[in-house]
Write an enzyme that holds these catalytic residues in place. Structure first.
Site, PDB file in Angstrom:
ATOM      1  CG  ASP A  13      -2.077  -0.996   1.046  1.00 23.17           C
ATOM      2  OD1 ASP A  13      -2.633  -1.083  -0.063  1.00 23.17           O
ATOM      3  OD2 ASP A  13      -2.394  -1.699   2.019  1.00 23.17           O
ATOM      4  CG  ASP A  59      -7.794  -4.110  -2.232  1.00 19.41           C
ATOM      5  OD1 ASP A  59      -8.215  -5.197  -2.658  1.00 19.41           O
ATOM      6  OD2 ASP A  59      -8.222  -3.593  -1.191  1.00 19.41           O
TER       7      ASP A  59
END
Length: 395
Positions: free
Chosen positions: A114, A173
């Site tokens: 991330d 994601d």
């Protein structure tokens, strides 16, 4: 026909922005957003001695803030950058710089995929408004850190390290983190980052998607053979269901990949994902999805405003790569979503909702975590969608 009020808001965004700093625009939704985030900034500034200075959500009506190593830490500075882009008010740029630079050490973190979210939303957006060689260096260094998670045999970037259930989990994601790698190549000229991003996108397109262009959430790879071991979910209803935010991540990610590469296969993939969302029989009439497209169509089933905002932003961009009725269809669906999100059903009253903009998002329903609450990434993609709409109107 679109709500007349909403059309006026969208059209006014053009005249409401100027090169000179402004305090108010002629766009009520943006003015409300400024008021909310003014209050949010004042409160967060009072936490300046704390390591948890990035607002994320609310719990039991109280603001929850997080530190820089939380996966959502880049969305708050990113929202400040979009407020600057929408208003031209220098105070938002000053605030955006302040909170962006708090993330400086993330560039060296190899422990999470991330970092792409975190640094592209903050430093990446900053570079749209600033000529800052130091920021360029941050993007490239973060690209190096993210690349350390690439598993060559499988051709993917590993998402998580924390679970014993999976050997090499890759979540949908992760498509969103590829933008940072493309950016790193554009700055450095080093194609390593570009090639990793393309490899990951290709494997995701090949393995994550079903015949109807819905996506699995988590795939587990064998890092020696490169084979897929299992296909699961972590935040969706079932392994074979279509988790709403995951479908939005994929739509956004493949649209972005087309922008960065010009490869028509990514555009086709994005178009097909958009069709899955648009034509889904379980999509409510206001176009704000339930938290999973396979969840019961019921008034008791939580909606996910974050999934809607991400999809709207992606659809606006996708419309710029298509022509005639295709482009109109993407913009029309995005407009419908934004009309709903801008209404009192989803947009918070002044001073409410922890001073976040959007209500009714879902973090992880299976874990009963962040259900029917504001989320900083819902706000970020809502503001990005407003900004992209503005750019389309200007053209």
């Amino acid at each position: 026909m679109r709500c007349k009020f909403f059309l006026l808001l969208l059209a006014a965004v053009i005249t409401g922005c100027s090169e000179k700093p402004v305090k108010k625009t002629s766009l009520p939704v943006v003015d409300l957003a400024q008021d909310q985030y003014d209050s949010l900034c004042v409160y967060i500034a009072s936490l300046k001695e704390s390591k948890k200075m990035m607002p994320r959500t609310t719990k039991d009506g109280k603001l929850v803030s997080v530190g820089i190593y939380d996966w959502t830490s880049g969305f708050f500075p990113g929202s400040l950058w979009y407020l600057y882009g929408l208003t031209g008010d220098k105070k938002w740029k000053d605030r955006a710089v302040e909170y962006t630079e708090k993330l400086d050490t993330i560039q060296y973190w190899e422990g999470n995929h991330d970092v792409g979210f975190i640094m592209e939303c903050s430093y990446g957006n900053a570079l749209k408004y600033m000529d800052a060689p130091a920021y360029d260096s941050v993007i490239v260094q973060t690209g190096k850190s993210l690349s350390a998670r690439f598993r060559p045999k499988a051709g993917v970037i590993q998402s998580w390290d924390w679970s014993e259930k999976w050997e090499c989990p890759v979540i949908i994601d992760n498509m969103m983190n590829l933008e940072l790698l493309f950016h790193a190549t554009s700055i450095s000229g080093d194609s390593t980052y570009y090639n990793i991003a393309v490899s990951h996108a290709d494997q995701t397109m090949k393995n994550h998607y079903r015949e109807d262009y819905s996506s699995y959430h988590v795939l587990d790879y064998d890092t020696i053979t490169g084979q897929v071991i299992q296909k699961n979910t972590h935040q969706g209803l079932r392994d074979d269901s279509a988790w709403a935010r995951g479908q939005a991540w994929g739509l956004y990610g493949f649209t972005m990949c087309y922008r960065q590469t010009g490869n028509p296969k990514y555009l086709e993939q994005a178009q097909n994902i958009a069709s899955f969302i648009r034509n889904n029989p379980n999509l409510p009439s206001d176009k704000i999805p339930y938290w999973d497209y396979n969840a019961p169509a019921s008034g008791n089933t939580p909606r996910d405003a974050s999934a809607a905002a991400i999809a709207a932003s992606a659809l606006y961009e996708l419309s710029t790569f298509t022509e005639n009725k295709g482009a109109e269809g993407h913009r029309d669906l995005a407009d419908q979503i934004m009309e709903s999100l801008s209404s009192s059903a989803y947009f918070a009253k002044p001073g409410a909702n922890g001073n976040f903009l959007l209500m009714h998002s879902v973090g992880s329903k299976p874990h009963e975590v962040e259900v029917d609450v504001p989320l900083n990434y819902a706000d970020y993609y809502f503001l990005e969608a407003m900004f992209r709409r503005k750019e389309i109107q200007q053209k």
